[in-house]
Design a protein around this motif. Sequence first.
Motif, short mmCIF file in Angstrom:
data_model
loop_
_atom_site.label_atom_id
_atom_site.label_comp_id
_atom_site.label_asym_id
_atom_site.label_seq_id
_atom_site.Cartn_x
_atom_site.Cartn_y
_atom_site.Cartn_z
N SER A 212 25.88 52.67 -40.16
CA SER A 212 26.61 53.90 -40.45
C SER A 212 27.04 54.57 -39.16
N SER A 213 28.14 55.31 -39.21
CA SER A 213 28.59 56.04 -38.02
C SER A 213 27.56 57.07 -37.59
N ILE A 214 26.88 57.66 -38.58
CA ILE A 214 25.74 58.54 -38.32
C ILE A 214 24.53 57.89 -38.97
N PRO A 215 23.56 57.42 -38.18
CA PRO A 215 22.42 56.70 -38.76
C PRO A 215 21.74 57.47 -39.88
N ASN A 216 21.44 56.75 -40.97
CA ASN A 216 20.82 57.36 -42.14
C ASN A 216 19.60 56.52 -42.52
N ILE A 217 18.49 56.79 -41.88
CA ILE A 217 17.25 56.02 -42.09
C ILE A 217 16.43 56.73 -43.15
N THR A 218 16.42 56.18 -44.36
CA THR A 218 15.80 56.85 -45.49
C THR A 218 14.47 56.23 -45.92
N PHE A 219 14.03 55.18 -45.22
CA PHE A 219 12.76 54.52 -45.55
C PHE A 219 11.94 54.33 -44.27
N THR A 220 10.67 54.04 -44.44
CA THR A 220 9.77 53.91 -43.27
C THR A 220 9.78 52.51 -42.66
N HIS A 221 10.16 51.48 -43.41
CA HIS A 221 10.29 50.10 -42.93
C HIS A 221 9.01 49.54 -42.31
N PRO A 222 8.00 49.33 -43.16
CA PRO A 222 6.72 48.79 -42.67
C PRO A 222 6.83 47.37 -42.12
N GLU A 223 7.93 46.66 -42.45
CA GLU A 223 8.11 45.31 -41.90
C GLU A 223 8.27 45.34 -40.38
N TYR A 224 8.67 46.49 -39.84
CA TYR A 224 8.85 46.64 -38.39
C TYR A 224 7.83 47.55 -37.73
N THR A 225 7.20 48.41 -38.50
CA THR A 225 6.25 49.37 -37.92
C THR A 225 4.83 48.88 -38.07
N GLY A 226 4.05 49.00 -37.02
CA GLY A 226 2.67 48.53 -37.01
C GLY A 226 1.77 49.40 -37.85
N THR A 227 0.70 48.82 -38.35
CA THR A 227 -0.31 49.55 -39.10
C THR A 227 -1.25 50.27 -38.13
N THR A 228 -1.45 51.55 -38.37
CA THR A 228 -2.37 52.33 -37.54
C THR A 228 -3.74 52.36 -38.21
N PRO A 229 -4.73 51.68 -37.65
CA PRO A 229 -6.06 51.67 -38.28
C PRO A 229 -6.72 53.04 -38.20
N HIS A 230 -7.41 53.41 -39.25
CA HIS A 230 -8.01 54.75 -39.32
C HIS A 230 -9.44 54.79 -38.81
N HIS A 231 -10.03 53.65 -38.51
CA HIS A 231 -11.41 53.67 -38.03
C HIS A 231 -11.66 52.44 -37.17
N HIS A 232 -12.83 52.39 -36.62
CA HIS A 232 -13.18 51.36 -35.63
C HIS A 232 -13.09 49.95 -36.21
N GLU A 233 -13.48 49.79 -37.49
CA GLU A 233 -13.44 48.46 -38.09
C GLU A 233 -12.01 47.92 -38.15
N GLY A 234 -11.05 48.81 -38.43
CA GLY A 234 -9.66 48.39 -38.49
C GLY A 234 -9.15 47.93 -37.14
N ILE A 235 -9.50 48.69 -36.08
CA ILE A 235 -9.10 48.31 -34.73
C ILE A 235 -9.70 46.95 -34.36
N ASN A 236 -10.97 46.78 -34.68
CA ASN A 236 -11.62 45.49 -34.40
C ASN A 236 -10.99 44.35 -35.20
N GLY A 237 -10.56 44.67 -36.43
CA GLY A 237 -9.93 43.64 -37.26
C GLY A 237 -8.63 43.14 -36.67
N ILE A 238 -7.79 44.08 -36.17
CA ILE A 238 -6.53 43.68 -35.54
C ILE A 238 -6.79 42.84 -34.30
N HIS A 239 -7.75 43.27 -33.50
CA HIS A 239 -8.09 42.51 -32.29
C HIS A 239 -8.64 41.14 -32.66
N PHE A 240 -9.40 41.08 -33.76
CA PHE A 240 -9.98 39.82 -34.21
C PHE A 240 -8.87 38.82 -34.55
N LEU A 241 -7.88 39.27 -35.33
CA LEU A 241 -6.79 38.37 -35.72
C LEU A 241 -5.99 37.92 -34.51
#
Length: 469
Positions: free
Chosen positions: A202-231
């Motif tokens: 669009s001539s003026i960008p119109n971003i109406t969704f969050t697009h999780p396919e491109y945005t990383g998941t933010t873990p809410h606790h230590h186990e989530g951070i460790n899980g990402i590092h584990f993978l």
Amino acid sequence: MFKSASSEIPDSYYQTEPSLVRPRSPTPRRTLYLSNLDDQKFLRFSIKYIYLYKKSVSVESLKSSLSRVLVDYYPLAGRLRTSAEDEGKFEVDCNGEGALFAEAFMDLTADQFLQASRRPNRSWRKFLYRLDSRNFLDIPPLVIQVTNLNCGGMILCTAINHCLCDGIGTSQFLQAWAHLTSKSDDVLPISPFHDRHLLSPSSIPNITFTHPEYTGTTPHHHEGINGIHFLEQMLKSQSLVPISVTFKPSHILNLRKHCVPSLKCTSFEALASHTWRSWIRSLIPPASLKVKLLFSVNVRKRMKPELPRGYYGNGFVLGCAETTVKELVGSNKNIHHGVKVVQEAKAVLTEEYVRSMIDYLEERRAKPDLSTSFVISQWAKLGLEDLDFGEGKPVHMGPLASEIYCLFLPIVGDLDAIRVLVSVPEKIAEKFEYYMKDIMGAEEEKEEEEEAREWHKKSFKLSSFMPCN
């Protein structure tokens, strides 16, 4: 069961230097704009297909028909370059320089290759001429090698720039080339549509969704951070080995029955959920970790108006299914939850969502989030396995190499079967193969096989999906 050893193929040799095959007649000299779906950074590679034929086609005939088809598909005879207006964006200089064509010879028979074809290995790279190039822009958009075998057969390997074509587009081009090889005086069954401005931002960008396919998941606790590092540690620290599992129609029917009648699903949804679950079960990440499945979805008919018939550019987007490890692998054979989130990910892909994604990519030039993601690219149901240059259809079709992305591949001679190919860390390879095959059992009976084929004739719906790797 899993075996790490793979069969090496002998070296190939070239009697002549590779040549450039140019369009037979003059073509438009223009700059081809690439849409934001074409010009994504994660698509800056070539899709490499390999075909095995029992009987070879003359190289001169292949070159002649290639020269003819490049008149219609002239951007594939051009060269990628950086845009003068935006150094972060690519475009195609349609200059008619031509496709690179190499002819090689190898002391190998078709049957010997078939015996080793279940799992690709690095030695298969000998089937594609290696260019000494400084960067991606130096490689022609189309590179082809024909390898003559000592049994009279041939192996055809094609490398097609993903920025110019998606899976549907590559199939359309290859079918056109094969058609003109076997019927030299005929016209193309589908005329290519070149213009990519239908998917302009669009001539003026119109971003109406969050697009999780491109945005990383933010873990809410230590186990989530460790899980990402584990993978990340698991996937990067170990050598990867290819696993290949073939699902017959009876196997796929059995998967679908796990969701019926409580949840109706397509074959793709059932097999994608099962493969995703098998991958997670093998890795054993923390139960609370949020994981993603990224899969390619053809959006040609979701746009308004629909993209024209013959559109061979990238007309797909990534669907993104999200859930926690605990929800995904809850019970031993329950694919119901995985299917449900895949269906939800598909349902959100409206035209508005696609337009929002195009604008999102215009602003951020983002890459897909791969930190906790499993990626599936669909090569089945595109007609890739039916490529006939006049001497019969191939006896094998597949990728040149196995990557960490998962491929759903067609089976030559069995339209309703699918081969799942993916490279996984060596430590979990045997476990992954076990989980993938766990669904298989007594349903091998002939009567159930016939029942499955009848089911597939009525309701097989894989054609709306297509590859991204």
